[in-house]
Design an enzyme around this catalytic site. Structure first.
Site, PDB file in Angstrom:
ATOM      1  N   ASP A  38      -5.937  -7.908  -6.551  1.00 44.14           N
ATOM      2  CA  ASP A  38      -5.487  -7.793  -5.155  1.00 44.14           C
ATOM      3  C   ASP A  38      -4.296  -6.859  -5.099  1.00 44.14           C
ATOM      4  O   ASP A  38      -3.240  -7.155  -5.671  1.00 44.14           O
ATOM      5  CB  ASP A  38      -5.056  -9.162  -4.612  1.00 44.14           C
ATOM      6  N   LEU A  39      -4.426  -5.774  -4.371  1.00 42.26           N
ATOM      7  CA  LEU A  39      -3.390  -4.739  -4.348  1.00 42.26           C
ATOM      8  C   LEU A  39      -2.031  -5.318  -3.925  1.00 42.26           C
ATOM      9  O   LEU A  39      -1.905  -5.905  -2.850  1.00 42.26           O
ATOM     10  CB  LEU A  39      -3.807  -3.621  -3.378  1.00 42.26           C
ATOM     11  N   ASP A  40      -1.018  -5.119  -4.757  1.00 44.23           N
ATOM     12  CA  ASP A  40       0.362  -5.512  -4.459  1.00 44.23           C
ATOM     13  C   ASP A  40       0.501  -7.003  -4.162  1.00 44.23           C
ATOM     14  O   ASP A  40       1.433  -7.420  -3.461  1.00 44.23           O
ATOM     15  CB  ASP A  40       0.922  -4.694  -3.280  1.00 44.23           C
ATOM     16  N   ALA A  41      -0.407  -7.806  -4.691  1.00 44.05           N
ATOM     17  CA  ALA A  41      -0.368  -9.242  -4.403  1.00 44.05           C
ATOM     18  C   ALA A  41      -0.236 -10.095  -5.653  1.00 44.05           C
ATOM     19  O   ALA A  41      -0.344 -11.315  -5.592  1.00 44.05           O
ATOM     20  CB  ALA A  41      -1.607  -9.658  -3.616  1.00 44.05           C
ATOM     21  N   GLY A  52       0.785  -1.221   0.000  1.00 46.15           N
ATOM     22  CA  GLY A  52       0.000   0.000   0.000  1.00 46.15           C
ATOM     23  C   GLY A  52       0.818   1.272   0.000  1.00 46.15           C
ATOM     24  O   GLY A  52       1.911   1.320  -0.562  1.00 46.15           O
TER      25      GLY A  52
END
Lengths: 280, 280, 280, 280
Positions: D222-225, D197
């Site tokens: 999925d954020l940064d995943a 994030g």
């Protein structure tokens, strides 16, 4: 000597003026100003034979200087001629243990490993080969409080300057973390804050990271969240199974823990809040 | 301010006492005692707005302190409010040039790139896109002395604080090395002292090394033997052709040179004999 | 199985066709084409339980495939069910010895350390703690040929797959290098080809390098010039004395040697001319 | 050509047999068996001039081989003679942009940067200096869906093989992640999964880590995943402010992103589930 205090002008002048006054020959000097917290930190190594005072006098005189600097000043003055004492806590993995025993034997630490305590008996043979006493304290699932009490009694009997969790697989209760604050050092086999808790290499495998790491930190009541002393990483790729990571990870764990322990024993680590200043 | 002198007790006290006396707020302080040469080195960064003196007064007063410390004391006092000036020397390879132009443009250096001089015209277009003047000085095989004379005249016209050989493929003559001593910075594409001279990646390929490197150093009359400012390496394996090494090597050259140039421009590099003290 | 031969089309098809024909389940496969020498190299690990042939039959059949590939083909086929044997040569420094003994004890090598030979008796106690025989062969200045003859007899008695010079401070004579070619592995405490010969950390200190290194290589009659298996480096700065380099260097030496020995014992290293192909 | 399929014996034989049959000269071959997922992956580079078939014929014939291997087989066959196309998305930070433009200009990527799109106009000047069109798409807080629609239309107009978020500060909506799956590549300025994030360097400062890092990954909802392509780290210490981290972090971000983009464009990255196989 190490010192931490709220920053203001003139601190270095006060300290170095005092050292010059007593004729001290400084062999190492390091300083750090932290603009965020507004604190100042220093570590000075002075040749004992350049100063005419004995340690108690020196401590008293330096205490006066520290008091003049300010009421919140925290300081230590260590006589490197007095050997420190270390206790290791282990489970079944031998790599950190053998590395630390080997370094201690060849004099890399200004300290003696006084004892090794295992929650399993597996490493007794290896430990005693190095002439170090081994104590087995079982940790049955239904008897952990008693086991921790026994552990504490045993460890405190050695009045250790460092209690090193060298891949010890039990989580210390909060009161023991408090009791051993600033002296209990753990190695966690991940690059924290990634992969807190159990089986970090399995977590790393599942996430598909391209580097694995290890973190040496002071133990606090928050699991794997204590002040970090040292970290390092090692490159892996898609070919690595968790078993490969475990094997390669041993080398990083070993190195990172040994650095952290040495810096701690050489008074190179100053803790402030959740972070460390390391004058390596 | 930076200072180097034969080591004795009381130097830190003298300097920090002076800074305290003028009310200086130290933002960075670094010290180094070299037991072998018996010299002491320090660098101190003081907030200009914490001191009431102007730069000339400060320089005069600090000169008095330095003189008291001893007759061999070497010192500098730099006003970081005055922007430094840099000239780059290039040939045909663009990677270091573009990296340095980009960093300068986003303010990573306390300096302006005043000009780029190439022994080939290839990089003129790239240079002028960044609003920097480009000069082409040809180096014909039978006219090198005249070319170096022209180069020197051109470069000296900018009174540069740093002359950066950013993959410049001509060897400076001894008198120019002398003239630009302590200001001419080269990047050599090997981990010196391995692979001195021409075509280091080809030498590395032939030797079968497992890491390639780059070295940023001050230029002296001894080829690739000047005081080293910074070095780094990068892993290769049997699969790398020399072309692969050349490509991967660019990244290391670029990083190592940019660090060396920045540290030089921030007065973090003190030269003593054949070696450097780098307060990075 | 490992194989090296002049490159041409169809080699991979011949090998993988053969493995498929015998029902072999490939667990690891690596290939390398060297455009400069025109050679092709491969290493294939096949699950023994996926193949119905015994090792001798498999070796005979694979020999036929290799012969079809070409007359210059070099190949090996190793049964990983047969444990290899290692002899270590040491002097006085314990760090590589203890590291290798520890790794062998916890099963990191597909091999047993059969014996340790020292030109000094210092490491006898450490060695025997691990249940490994120690032999002391003195190397008097006026009796080296006899000492090397005794050493050779002793070592050859173990028919070792690897003879590891774990900081052994004697230079092997040319005939012994020849005799043990491809099996004698040395650790040199510099990033070769920098700092060949004696006291590399002192050479590094004098030159003012910013990284120190270590090199694991096969021993040849040319001092420190044999095929390199592995290298690594570690950052230092102006603050490091030679004693600091010696201490920090131990960690790099230890790691680099242990990797090189493991890769050798796992048949991951193919030598071709002065260079190695390492399928790590 | 790249291929992934459930693992069984004979796959390599089938592929290499086919390549031998058409006379293909393999210049690079890499294989990976993943015991956990039970999948097999390979990448083969074949010299076009060694094969008599045109690309369409080759693709048809290889498709037959792939079908024989099994119904779940996924494969690609790329003609490296056809240049790929790239679009960059940026905000205000120039370091990744200038690095990628420089590499593209000197031919390090088998691709052309067709356009740069910024949610701010700041980098227009820098982009156009390299002869690349710049588009400004504002992202007002109350008009993001429309902005993303405009962005998609603009980007899709270039039919890019890679959409590189070179420090683009907007989070792609799920449908766009889906649309650009396997083509959208992001650089996150932390060693994921640490510091997901916003403001990762500030998170790193607060936690007191001793290394900072960067992660290049495919963008998913999925954020940064998303699947990680490449990661690297850089050492810091207690002296680093967040501003220092930001500056030093740029170098790691730049390197990690450029490697990831190159490997993607050279078809070296095979995605399987949440992870990548990178044949670097």
């Amino acid at each position: 000597m190490t010192l931490g205090c709220p920053d203001r002008t003139g601190i270095v002048a006060a300290i170095s003026g005092f050292i010059a006054e007593i004729g001290g020959w400084i062999t190492e000097a390091a300083y750090h100003s932290d603009p965020q917290s507004g604190w100042f930190f220093t570590r000075q190594a002075v040749r004992a034979d350049s100063v005419d005072l004995d340690v108690d006098d020196l401590r008293r005189r330096f205490g006066e200087v520290a008091a003049q600097i300010g009421p919140d000043t925290e300081w230590t003055l260590t006589d490197t001629g007095v050997e420190k004492s270390v206790v290791l806590l282990v489970s079944r993995d031998s790599h950190c243990l053998i590395d630390l025993l080997g370094r201690a034997e060849r004099g890399e630490f200004p300290a003696t490993i006084r004892a090794v305590v295992g929650n399993h008996p597996d490493l007794e043979d290896l430990t005693t080969r190095f002439g170090v006493p081994f104590h087995h304290v079982p940790f049955p699932a239904d008897g952990k409080p008693a086991a921790f009490a026994a552990l504490q009694k045993l460890v405190d009997g050695y009045t250790p300057d460092a209690i090193v969790l060298a891949r010890f697989m039990q989580i210390l209760p909060a009161d023991l973390c408090q009791e051993w604050a600033g002296r209990a050092i753990n190695i966690h086999h991940s690059f924290l804050p990634s992969f807190v808790g159990a089986r970090p290499y399995h977590q790393a495998f599942d996430r598909g990271v391209k580097l694995i790491g290890a973190t040496c930190h002071y133990v606090t009541a928050d699991l794997d969240a204590g002040p970090i002393i040292e970290q390092d990483v090692s490159r892996i790729n898609h070919d690595y199974s968790t078993a490969d990571m475990v094997r390669q990870g041993r080398d990083i764990e070993t190195l990172v823990l040994s650095r952290g322990v040495r810096w701690h024993l050489e008074d190179r680590v100053l803790v402030h809040g959740r972070k460390t200043v390391v004058f390596a």
